[in-house]
Design an enzyme around this catalytic site. Structure first.
Site, PDB file in Angstrom:
ATOM      1  CG  HIS A  18     -32.279  23.996  19.451  1.00 49.90           C
ATOM      2  ND1 HIS A  18     -32.252  24.702  20.641  1.00 49.90           N
ATOM      3  CD2 HIS A  18     -32.730  24.863  18.511  1.00 49.90           C
ATOM      4  CE1 HIS A  18     -32.645  25.935  20.420  1.00 49.90           C
ATOM      5  NE2 HIS A  18     -32.961  26.062  19.140  1.00 49.90           N
ATOM      6  CB  CYS A 126     -37.054  40.486  11.627  1.00 49.77           C
ATOM      7  SG  CYS A 126     -36.059  39.003  11.934  1.00 49.77           S
ATOM      8  CB  CYS A 129     -38.136  38.976  15.435  1.00 50.31           C
ATOM      9  SG  CYS A 129     -36.408  39.304  15.678  1.00 50.31           S
ATOM     10  CB  CYS A 144     -32.817  41.185  12.391  1.00 47.23           C
ATOM     11  SG  CYS A 144     -33.185  40.412  13.989  1.00 47.23           S
ATOM     12  CE  LYS A 298     -27.747  33.383  17.918  1.00 45.23           C
ATOM     13  NZ  LYS A 298     -28.270  34.592  17.399  1.00 45.23           N
ATOM     14  CE  LYS A 301     -32.871  24.565  11.031  1.00 41.28           C
ATOM     15  NZ  LYS A 301     -34.069  25.189  10.538  1.00 41.28           N
TER      16      LYS A 301
HETATM   17  N1  MSP Z   1     -42.783  31.072  19.649  1.00 38.12           N
HETATM   18  C1  MSP Z   1     -42.000  32.034  20.331  1.00 38.12           C
HETATM   19  C2  MSP Z   1     -42.395  32.136  21.792  1.00 38.12           C
HETATM   20  C3  MSP Z   1     -43.837  32.456  22.039  1.00 38.12           C
HETATM   21  S1  MSP Z   1     -44.197  32.455  23.755  1.00 38.12           S
HETATM   22  C4  MSP Z   1     -45.754  33.041  23.850  1.00 38.12           C
HETATM   23  C5  MSP Z   1     -40.511  31.656  20.236  1.00 38.12           C
HETATM   24  N2  MSP Z   1     -40.236  30.402  19.887  1.00 38.12           N
HETATM   25  S2  MSP Z   1     -38.749  29.792  19.733  1.00 38.12           S
HETATM   26  O1  MSP Z   1     -38.923  28.423  19.332  1.00 38.12           O
HETATM   27  O2  MSP Z   1     -37.954  30.623  18.896  1.00 38.12           O
HETATM   28  O3  MSP Z   1     -38.114  29.848  21.163  1.00 38.12           O
HETATM   29  C6  MSP Z   1     -38.752  29.198  22.234  1.00 38.12           C
HETATM   30  C7  MSP Z   1     -37.990  29.427  23.521  1.00 38.12           C
HETATM   31  O4  MSP Z   1     -36.716  28.778  23.410  1.00 38.12           O
HETATM   32  C8  MSP Z   1     -37.721  30.899  23.797  1.00 38.12           C
HETATM   33  O5  MSP Z   1     -37.936  31.206  25.157  1.00 38.12           O
HETATM   34  C9  MSP Z   1     -36.267  31.058  23.433  1.00 38.12           C
HETATM   35  O6  MSP Z   1     -35.611  32.059  24.172  1.00 38.12           O
HETATM   36  C10 MSP Z   1     -35.730  29.687  23.806  1.00 38.12           C
HETATM   37  N3  MSP Z   1     -34.476  29.403  23.116  1.00 38.12           N
HETATM   38  C11 MSP Z   1     -34.274  29.264  21.778  1.00 38.12           C
HETATM   39  N4  MSP Z   1     -32.938  29.051  21.549  1.00 38.12           N
HETATM   40  C12 MSP Z   1     -32.274  29.044  22.736  1.00 38.12           C
HETATM   41  C13 MSP Z   1     -30.953  28.813  23.153  1.00 38.12           C
HETATM   42  N5  MSP Z   1     -29.957  28.593  22.311  1.00 38.12           N
HETATM   43  N6  MSP Z   1     -30.715  28.789  24.496  1.00 38.12           N
HETATM   44  C14 MSP Z   1     -31.706  28.947  25.418  1.00 38.12           C
HETATM   45  N7  MSP Z   1     -32.950  29.186  25.059  1.00 38.12           N
HETATM   46  C15 MSP Z   1     -33.259  29.328  23.736  1.00 38.12           C
HETATM   47  O7  MSP Z   1     -39.685  32.503  20.528  1.00 38.12           O
END
Ligand code: MSP
Length: 519
Positions: A18, A126, A129, A144, A298, A301
């Site tokens: 996304h 969780c 997380c 959480c 925010k 889904k």
């Molecule tokens: N798999 C872990 C990261 C492991 S790094 C060794 C994870 N994955 S994630 O898919 O949930 O998120 C990936 C990245 O996208 C994270 O840095 C997270 O902060 C970022 N974002 C997810 N949703 C976001 C927004 N809505 N806005 C900006 N960044 C976001 O965490």
């Protein structure tokens, strides 16, 4: 600067990408491209995080194997990054065989040297997380705080990492290295979290989590996602616990890990402690960006407001991703949350990229053709009143990038565009031509075109395709390093013919976008 090693977080593959994921990859790509303008050797790593209970459950719900889910969704991330011109050096998947093998060896080494030990444990897990939560961090209703879901009670015999052993060294390190955590205001949050840190679980029972890397010496346990995921930053370079390869020696430590604020704890506490235990140097910076909201809400889904990056390109019928890249990158000051809205997108990219920057180039080249048949004469060259501001902007932009202020740097570029526009307005080359002051007219146009080359170099990391179109019309070499830029870029002689002048960015069509929203 000899090398620059930059990484993104690796995304979970339980869904499609996304625009939040895209935001991070765009920021990182822009930083990587900026540093290619300052250093010859930039290594940019991204990828996908593919193990854990969340992926196991999503696959089961879809009636496919975890591996099938990973293959399908990992490909979606790769395709999205291609569409956004994310020019990474390597895309790592944590299911890559060589990554899995090294993670097993890392775990084994830490176990043998006593940094990892087995322990019976009951805690609140969780899934969102993929970690155990401290009861004091839950909301009043016991949820959480990030995922607003009740964590499950897990009682297992797991392996634990002796995080507490590294607590004091970590606190000292963070205090002594103010630029380690960016932005700096986040360092205090991390120091607070460190105050009551516990040893952490680094494995899960195979009976509960099957989709993970096996602990080498214990087939009943699989390695828990964070030690697996964080290690990607070194396994991608070919790290080995025995003899690290040349690539690893060349690029490690990372110059920066670009991550979201929600996973700062893992990167600024767990990861440095793992590295200390492995006796490896720490990354130079951890840059935690903010979150992207949609129309100030925010993205989730359940709210049904999740936007895919490619759908934005399609709905606005964008030939290049440049406008979207520019908009996302300038959406929030360093480390703060940003927002995406269709209306704001249209307004901003039309104002900055079409009206200010694109028009300036188009108008100036058109006048050069109209009055001088596209030729820059030697007498047009001389002192350029815009030179000081432009070369100053190059330094300011560099400083912003050194502080990961990507939106702030874009504002500086637009302020240079505005200064050039004002210069044209103030000097009215069309009036000079009417009055027969042709040399003065030619000087004004040439001064602007010389500065346009600097603007082109500065906008390149944000808008690589627009910059390429600009360089073609300016006969400028986009490979010029930022430190070699001068205010004298345009060669004397015929620069351009009428038929070669093309608008570099067409206004985003609001009707098209409105239609897509209604769809
Ligand atoms: N798999 C872990 C990261 C492991 S790094 C060794 C994870 N994955 S994630 O898919 O949930 O998120 C990936 C990245 O996208 C994270 O840095 C997270 O902060 C970022 N974002 C997810 N949703 C976001 C927004 N809505 N806005 C900006 N960044 C976001 O965490």
């Amino acid at each position: 600067m000899e090398k620059y090693y930059i990484t993104t977080a690796i995304d979970y593959v339980n869904g499609a990408p996304h625009i939040g994921h895209a935001y991070e990859k765009i920021l990182t790509d822009i930083i990587a491209r900026h540093y290619t303008q300052r250093c010859d050797d930039v290594y940019f790593l991204t990828g996908t995080d593919e193990h854990g209970i969340k992926i196991q459950k999503t696959a089961a719900a879809q009636g496919i194997t975890p591996k099938e889910l990973c293959d399908m969704n990992s490909q979606k991330f790769k395709s999205a990054w291609k569409a956004l011109d994310i020019d990474y050096t390597k895309f790592i998947r944590t299911t890559d065989e060589d990554h899995e093998k090294i993670v097993q060896k890392i775990f084994d080494k830490l176990l043998k040297q006593g940094d990892i030990y087995k322990h019976s444990y009951e805690g609140l897990y969780c899934q969102g997380c993929e970690c155990f939560l401290n009861p004091k961090d839950l909301t009043e209703d016991g949820l959480c705080p990030d995922h607003l879901k009740k964590p499950e009670v897990v009682k297992e015999e797991n392996y634990f990492f002796r995080l507490t052993k590294y607590k004091d060294t970590l606190i000292k390190y963070i205090k002594e290295h103010p630029g380690f955590i960016v932005p700096e205001f986040r360092a205090n949050e991390v120091l607070n979290q460190l105050e009551d840190i516990q040893d952490i679980s680094v494995s899960r029972a195979k009976s509960n989590v099957q989709w993970g890397i096996d602990v080498l010496s214990d087939s009943e346990q699989s390695i828990y996602v964070w030690i697996d995921a964080l290690s990607n930053y070194i396994t991608a370079l070919g790290f080995d616990t025995e003899t690290p390869c040349e690539t690893f020696k060349k690029y490690w430590p990372a110059d920066v890990h670009v991550i979201g604020k929600d996973i700062l704890k893992f990167h600024s506490i767990y990861w440095p402690a793992f590295l200390m235990a492995l006796n490896l140097p720490l990354p130079k910076h951890i840059f935690a960006h903010g979150w992207i909201t949609i129309d100030e809400s925010k993205m989730s889904k359940s709210l049904g407001n999740v936007i895919s990056p490619t759908s934005v390109l399609e709905s606005f019928n964008l030939e290049y991703p440049d406008a979207f890249r520019y908009y996302m990158a300038s959406s929030a000051p360093c480390g703060r949350d940003g927002n995406y809205s269709d209306d704001d997108f249209k307004e901003k990219v039309n104002a900055h990229l079409a009206n200010s920057m694109g028009n300036l180039l188009n108008r100036t080249l058109s006048m050069l053709v109209k009055y001088f048949d596209g030729e820059v004469k030697p007498e047009f060259k001389g002192e350029n009143p815009l030179a000081k501001k432009a070369l100053g902007s190059v330094q300011i932009v560099k400083n912003h990038f050194d502080n990961f202020e990507i939106a702030e740097a874009s504002l500086e570029i637009i302020s240079l565009v505005d200064a050039a526009n004002k210069y044209v307005q103030d000097n009215a080359p069309w009036t000079l031509a009417k009055e027969g002051k042709m040399t003065e007219c030619g000087q004004v146009l040439t001064n602007v075109l010389d500065i346009m080359c600097i603007i082109c170099a500065l906008i390149y990391p944000y808008c690589p395709n627009i910059a390429a179109d600009m360089t073609r019309q300016l006969s400028f070499n986009l490979k010029t390093k930022l430190d070699d830029l001068t205010a004298d870029n345009i060669k004397c002689g015929k620069l351009i013919s009428k038929e070669d002048i093309k608008p570099v960015f067409l206004r985003v069509d609001s009707e098209l976008a409105d239609k897509s929203v209604k769809k």
